[in-house]
Design an enzyme around this catalytic site. Structure first.
Site, mmCIF file in Angstrom:
data_model
loop_
_atom_site.group_PDB
_atom_site.id
_atom_site.type_symbol
_atom_site.label_atom_id
_atom_site.label_comp_id
_atom_site.label_asym_id
_atom_site.label_seq_id
_atom_site.Cartn_x
_atom_site.Cartn_y
_atom_site.Cartn_z
ATOM 1 N N SER A 1 0.813 -1.217 0.000
ATOM 2 C CA SER A 1 0.000 0.000 0.000
ATOM 3 C C SER A 1 0.849 1.271 0.000
ATOM 4 O O SER A 1 1.909 1.327 0.643
ATOM 5 C CB SER A 1 -0.870 -0.002 1.254
ATOM 6 O OG SER A 1 -1.428 1.268 1.467
ATOM 7 N N TYR B 1 -1.686 0.075 10.612
ATOM 8 C CA TYR B 1 -1.954 -0.598 9.326
ATOM 9 C C TYR B 1 -0.734 -0.502 8.410
ATOM 10 O O TYR B 1 -0.287 -1.496 7.832
ATOM 11 C CB TYR B 1 -3.171 0.044 8.669
ATOM 12 C CG TYR B 1 -3.372 -0.315 7.208
ATOM 13 C CD1 TYR B 1 -3.972 -1.526 6.848
ATOM 14 C CD2 TYR B 1 -2.957 0.545 6.184
ATOM 15 C CE1 TYR B 1 -4.159 -1.854 5.502
ATOM 16 C CE2 TYR B 1 -3.151 0.221 4.844
ATOM 17 C CZ TYR B 1 -3.751 -0.985 4.511
ATOM 18 O OH TYR B 1 -3.924 -1.305 3.188
ATOM 19 N N GLU C 1 0.184 3.658 1.688
ATOM 20 C CA GLU C 1 0.250 4.095 3.096
ATOM 21 C C GLU C 1 1.648 3.872 3.665
ATOM 22 O O GLU C 1 2.046 4.535 4.617
ATOM 23 C CB GLU C 1 -0.761 3.309 3.933
ATOM 24 C CG GLU C 1 -2.144 3.905 3.972
ATOM 25 C CD GLU C 1 -2.212 5.211 4.762
ATOM 26 O OE1 GLU C 1 -1.796 5.229 5.921
ATOM 27 O OE2 GLU C 1 -2.665 6.216 4.191
HETATM 28 P P1 NAP Z 1 -11.527 -4.532 1.507
HETATM 29 O O1 NAP Z 1 -12.649 -4.161 0.593
HETATM 30 O O2 NAP Z 1 -11.521 -4.033 2.887
HETATM 31 O O3 NAP Z 1 -11.474 -6.135 1.527
HETATM 32 C C1 NAP Z 1 -10.698 -6.816 2.468
HETATM 33 C C2 NAP Z 1 -10.898 -8.305 2.297
HETATM 34 O O4 NAP Z 1 -10.078 -8.969 3.270
HETATM 35 C C3 NAP Z 1 -12.338 -8.783 2.544
HETATM 36 O O5 NAP Z 1 -12.640 -9.807 1.616
HETATM 37 C C4 NAP Z 1 -12.256 -9.344 3.948
HETATM 38 O O6 NAP Z 1 -13.202 -10.360 4.196
HETATM 39 C C5 NAP Z 1 -10.855 -9.955 3.908
HETATM 40 N N1 NAP Z 1 -10.331 -10.241 5.244
HETATM 41 C C6 NAP Z 1 -10.338 -9.451 6.333
HETATM 42 N N2 NAP Z 1 -9.793 -10.081 7.378
HETATM 43 C C7 NAP Z 1 -9.434 -11.313 6.947
HETATM 44 C C8 NAP Z 1 -8.855 -12.450 7.553
HETATM 45 N N3 NAP Z 1 -8.537 -12.468 8.857
HETATM 46 N N4 NAP Z 1 -8.647 -13.558 6.802
HETATM 47 C C9 NAP Z 1 -8.998 -13.572 5.492
HETATM 48 N N5 NAP Z 1 -9.551 -12.533 4.855
HETATM 49 C C10 NAP Z 1 -9.771 -11.415 5.575
HETATM 50 O O7 NAP Z 1 -10.132 -4.115 0.867
HETATM 51 P P2 NAP Z 1 -9.769 -3.715 -0.659
HETATM 52 O O8 NAP Z 1 -9.968 -2.260 -0.817
HETATM 53 O O9 NAP Z 1 -10.407 -4.685 -1.568
HETATM 54 O O10 NAP Z 1 -8.185 -3.933 -0.656
HETATM 55 C C11 NAP Z 1 -7.618 -5.202 -1.005
HETATM 56 C C12 NAP Z 1 -6.209 -5.277 -0.444
HETATM 57 O O11 NAP Z 1 -5.424 -4.228 -0.989
HETATM 58 C C13 NAP Z 1 -6.119 -5.108 1.059
HETATM 59 O O12 NAP Z 1 -5.040 -5.909 1.503
HETATM 60 C C14 NAP Z 1 -5.784 -3.648 1.248
HETATM 61 O O13 NAP Z 1 -5.134 -3.458 2.476
HETATM 62 C C15 NAP Z 1 -4.888 -3.424 0.055
HETATM 63 N N6 NAP Z 1 -4.842 -2.075 -0.495
HETATM 64 C C16 NAP Z 1 -5.998 -1.436 -0.806
HETATM 65 C C17 NAP Z 1 -5.946 -0.189 -1.391
HETATM 66 C C18 NAP Z 1 -7.203 0.550 -1.764
HETATM 67 O O14 NAP Z 1 -7.109 1.766 -1.993
HETATM 68 N N7 NAP Z 1 -8.336 -0.124 -1.885
HETATM 69 C C19 NAP Z 1 -4.682 0.406 -1.677
HETATM 70 C C20 NAP Z 1 -3.537 -0.301 -1.350
HETATM 71 C C21 NAP Z 1 -3.615 -1.541 -0.780
HETATM 72 P P3 NAP Z 1 -14.674 -10.016 4.824
HETATM 73 O O15 NAP Z 1 -15.514 -9.636 3.629
HETATM 74 O O16 NAP Z 1 -15.059 -11.306 5.440
HETATM 75 O O17 NAP Z 1 -14.494 -8.896 5.789
HETATM 76 O O1 G4F Z 2 -10.590 6.763 2.462
HETATM 77 P P1 G4F Z 2 -9.624 6.672 3.568
HETATM 78 O O2 G4F Z 2 -10.097 6.034 4.841
HETATM 79 O O3 G4F Z 2 -8.353 5.956 2.970
HETATM 80 P P2 G4F Z 2 -6.814 5.856 3.417
HETATM 81 O O4 G4F Z 2 -6.632 6.127 4.856
HETATM 82 O O5 G4F Z 2 -6.034 6.692 2.475
HETATM 83 O O6 G4F Z 2 -6.521 4.297 3.183
HETATM 84 C C1 G4F Z 2 -6.962 3.626 2.005
HETATM 85 O O7 G4F Z 2 -5.965 3.723 1.019
HETATM 86 C C2 G4F Z 2 -4.729 3.055 1.345
HETATM 87 C C3 G4F Z 2 -3.775 3.278 0.174
HETATM 88 O O8 G4F Z 2 -3.151 4.510 0.320
HETATM 89 C C4 G4F Z 2 -5.023 1.585 1.557
HETATM 90 F F1 G4F Z 2 -3.872 0.932 1.809
HETATM 91 C C5 G4F Z 2 -5.999 1.431 2.704
HETATM 92 O O9 G4F Z 2 -6.302 0.039 2.851
HETATM 93 C C6 G4F Z 2 -7.272 2.184 2.383
HETATM 94 O O10 G4F Z 2 -7.893 1.555 1.288
HETATM 95 O O11 G4F Z 2 -9.102 8.133 3.974
HETATM 96 C C7 G4F Z 2 -8.548 9.016 3.020
HETATM 97 C C8 G4F Z 2 -8.333 10.377 3.650
HETATM 98 C C9 G4F Z 2 -7.567 10.370 4.980
HETATM 99 O O12 G4F Z 2 -6.637 11.400 4.977
HETATM 100 C C10 G4F Z 2 -8.639 10.660 6.033
HETATM 101 O O13 G4F Z 2 -8.154 11.321 7.189
HETATM 102 O O14 G4F Z 2 -9.622 10.942 3.953
HETATM 103 C C11 G4F Z 2 -9.560 11.559 5.225
HETATM 104 N N1 G4F Z 2 -10.909 11.644 5.773
HETATM 105 C C12 G4F Z 2 -11.559 12.807 6.117
HETATM 106 N N2 G4F Z 2 -12.762 12.535 6.620
HETATM 107 C C13 G4F Z 2 -11.724 10.616 6.066
HETATM 108 C C14 G4F Z 2 -12.889 11.174 6.600
HETATM 109 N N3 G4F Z 2 -11.556 9.287 5.917
HETATM 110 C C15 G4F Z 2 -12.595 8.491 6.304
HETATM 111 N N4 G4F Z 2 -12.443 7.136 6.136
HETATM 112 N N5 G4F Z 2 -13.750 8.984 6.844
HETATM 113 C C16 G4F Z 2 -13.948 10.339 7.025
HETATM 114 O O15 G4F Z 2 -14.992 10.773 7.511
#
Ligand code: NAP
Ligand code: G4F
Length: 338
Positions: A133, A156, A135
């Protein structure tokens, strides 16, 4: 026929990746699902529909990243050719409330899976993808690329960095075909409701339809490089099709603030966000990541990958989806039982 195993198949990315792989005639897809008291398979239900391509090539298995024995058993049962590790407690704010759980699932969970992959790889070649990520860059100055030093700012991000280095270590120590995709934020109509983009598109459309009055938010100053999840799963697959394993940054190269996001989403439904948004401390993080802006030059040059959906297209896609949901909800409230 290639066999792919996806952890996190019920999540946003898992559902797009499963769809993408099933769209190829030569993939059988196996998804790892967790036991929960009620089913949460909304994002993948359509993949089992009567007309869904490859519905007879999709299989779900109970296992958990917290349970090494379940991972080892599944690896032996399926003997996958490709493993995509997308499972995680993926919410940054929540990781401050549940740091140990997050470290266990995100950090050690990856190590458990890598061990199971390493054992299988001794007699069956396996390719491994790790969902790293942006992050992990945390407070590193933008733009962030493959040579930018990491500076994680949340439990995280620290757990993801541990998993990232373990992935690299397994590649170097055991010659495993292991890749890490350092993905910047990616969103879609399937994004979880508590991430900021979806919270905003749901809020704007529900306010427009009179289902909600206010939207309560945290820090509006931070900036993110937001892309479309459907584009990003293509990059994951491309990484595992290369001759050599490597790590890649995947991003759009554009960054927008939460103010910009609010302005765009509310603007699409002809509202001014400043009339509807309140602040609440509880959405703030003990340490924030101020600016994420990715340099995906390597992914473009080596993988031939580029995003097809821009910020405007992404938010419009989400607003259109959520407006339809809000209208259906309003109709159901107005005509209960219809
Ligand atoms: P998400 O929608 O939160 O999905 C997370 C998945 O992980 C769900 O299927 C969840 O299952 C499963 N999970 C949670 N705890 C688990 C456990 N103990 N054992 C097995 N599975 C488990 O996340 P996403 O946005 O699709 O992201 C996919 C991956 O990319 C994650 O690893 C995230 O950290 C990473 N990532 C995401 C972003 C982004 O912007 N979306 C960016 C960088 C990296 P349940 O449905 O049962 O909860
Ligand atoms: O949407 P966010 O919660 O995403 P964040 O923290 O960037 O993390 C996501 O992206 C990562 C990749 O860079 C992934 F690895 C991670 O798993 C996840 O998918 O928050 C984005 C921004 C933050 O700065 C937060 O402080 O939005 C700001 N924010 C402001 N108000 C809020 C809110 N975020 C959330 N979730 N809820 C609010 O009300």
């Amino acid at each position: 026929m290639k066999r792919a195993l996806i952890t996190g198949i019920t999540g946003q990315d898992g559902s797009y990746l499963a769809e993408f792989l099933l769209g190829k005639p030569n993939y059988e897809v196996h998804g790892l699902v967790r036991r929960s008291s009620s089913l949460n398979r909304q994002r993948i239900d359509h993949l089992f529909g009567p007309d869904a391509p490859g519905r007879d090539r999709l299989f779900l298995h109970y296992a958990d990243l917290a349970d090494a024995s379940s991972l080892a058993a599944i690896m032996e049962l399926i003997r996958p050719d490709e493993v995509y590790n997308l499972g995680a407690q993926s919410h940054v704010r929540v990781s401050f409330d549940q740091p140990l759980y997050t470290a266990d699932v995100v950090g050690l969970g990856t190590l458990r899976l890598l061990e199971a992959v390493r054992h299988l790889n001794r007699n069956h070649p396996v390719r491994f993808y790790q969902a790293s990520s942006s992050e992990m860059y945390g407070s590193a100055p933008a733009p962030q690329g493959p040579n930018t030093p990491f500076h994680p700012r949340s439990p995280y991000a620290c757990a993801k960095l541990y998993a990232h280095w373990q992935t690299i270590n397994y590649r170097e120590a055991y010659n495993l075909f292991a890749c890490s995709g350092i993905l910047f934020n990616h969103e879609s109509p399937r994004r979880g409701e508590s991430f900021v983009t979806r919270k905003v598109t749901l809020g704007a459309t529900r306010i427009k339809e009179g289902l909600q009055k206010r939207l309560v938010m945290g820090n509006l100053e931070s900036k993110r490089d937001w892309g479309f999840a459907g584009d990003y799963v293509r990059a994951m697959w491309l990484m595992l099709q290369q001759d050599k394993p490597d790590d890649y940054v995947v991003a759009t190269g554009e960054t927008y603030s939460i103010h910009d996001l609010l302005d765009k989403a509310f603007g699409l439904v002809d509202l001014d966000y400043r009339d509807y948004v309140d602040f609440d401390e509880r959405y703030m993080r003990p340490s924030e990541v101020d600016v994420l802006l990715g340099d995906a030059t390597k992914a473009r040059e080596v993988l031939g990958w580029k995003p097809e959906v821009d910020f405007h297209g992404l938010i419009k896609m989400m607003v259109d989806n959520d407006l339809e949901l809000a209208r259906r909800e309003k109709h159901a409230r107005t005509f209960p039982g219809s």
